[in-house]
Design a protein around this motif. Structure first.
Motif, PDB file in Angstrom:
ATOM      1  N   LYS A  53      30.869  34.242  41.102  1.00 15.15           N
ATOM      2  CA  LYS A  53      32.222  33.726  41.384  1.00 15.15           C
ATOM      3  C   LYS A  53      32.628  34.039  42.824  1.00 15.15           C
ATOM      4  O   LYS A  53      33.346  33.265  43.458  1.00 15.15           O
ATOM      5  N   ASP A  62      36.062  36.954  36.878  1.00 22.38           N
ATOM      6  CA  ASP A  62      36.329  36.198  38.102  1.00 22.38           C
ATOM      7  C   ASP A  62      35.839  36.939  39.341  1.00 22.38           C
ATOM      8  O   ASP A  62      35.736  36.341  40.415  1.00 22.38           O
ATOM      9  N   HIS A  73      40.317  37.735  42.053  1.00 25.55           N
ATOM     10  CA  HIS A  73      41.374  37.417  41.098  1.00 25.55           C
ATOM     11  C   HIS A  73      42.775  37.906  41.478  1.00 25.55           C
ATOM     12  O   HIS A  73      43.757  37.391  40.968  1.00 25.55           O
TER      13      HIS A  73
END
Length: 181
Positions: free
Chosen positions: A89, A84, A46
């Motif tokens: 992810k 995230d 992220h």
């Protein structure tokens, strides 16, 4: 708000670790014993600083692929607070960004603590005897690759491969703080 890495002692030995990577394999310090140089990076999904460097890192890995340099990037962020950065992810980002380095998860955050990592991205470069020879940032301009004047990480790797002392052994990495649980 950006965070800077903390200075650490050079010539320390590579800590032992065990991490599960997005390729389904578990890696430890022993997994890299044949590498001439080992680069360990603390990254995540992220952080905009990490995202700005991702393709430069992919290129760096390509440039050194045939020269005995291994790259391991570790995500230690709290994935409950930052979904995230979850392992699922990470797998998605690994594929979508065509990562060519090992991308692993430090679920316990113990590895980041042992390395004394503070931010993402933050890099550690170990020589063939697995002693720390460089710690810090990838280069001097996360915003604009065209404006980079000093490629710290690349220079450190080149120095080690050429059997020279690393000219700049430590720089302040700048990025998002590691998100502690």
């Amino acid at each position: 708000m950006a965070t800077e890495s903390k200075p650490i002692e050079m010539n320390t030995l590579l800590p032992d670790f065990s991490v599960l990577a997005t390729d389904g394999h578990t890696y430890s310090a022993k997994s890299f014993e044949r590498a001439k140089v080992l680069v360990v990076g603390f990254t995540c999904n992220h952080c905009p600083y990490v995202q700005a460097y991702e393709q430069r890192l992919v290129q760096l890995v390509k440039d050194f692929a045939s020269r005995g340099v291994d790259f391991l990037c570790i995500n230690s962020n709290d994935d409950k607070a930052y979904p995230d950065d979850s392992f699922e992810k990470m797998k998605e980002r690994y594929k979508s960004q065509s990562f060519n380095f090992i991308y692993a998860r430090d679920e316990s955050q113990n590895i980041a603590k042992v390395f004394n990592a503070a931010c993402t991205p933050e890099f550690y470069v170990y020589d063939e005897s697995r002693r720390l020879q460089y710690h810090g940032r990838l280069d001097d301009n996360h915003k604009d690759p065209a404006q980079v004047k000093v490629t710290f990480l690349r220079n450190a790797i080149e120095d080690l491969l050429s059997k020279r002392q690393v000219q700049t052994a430590q720089t302040a990495a700048l990025g998002c703080s590691i998100k502690w649980k």
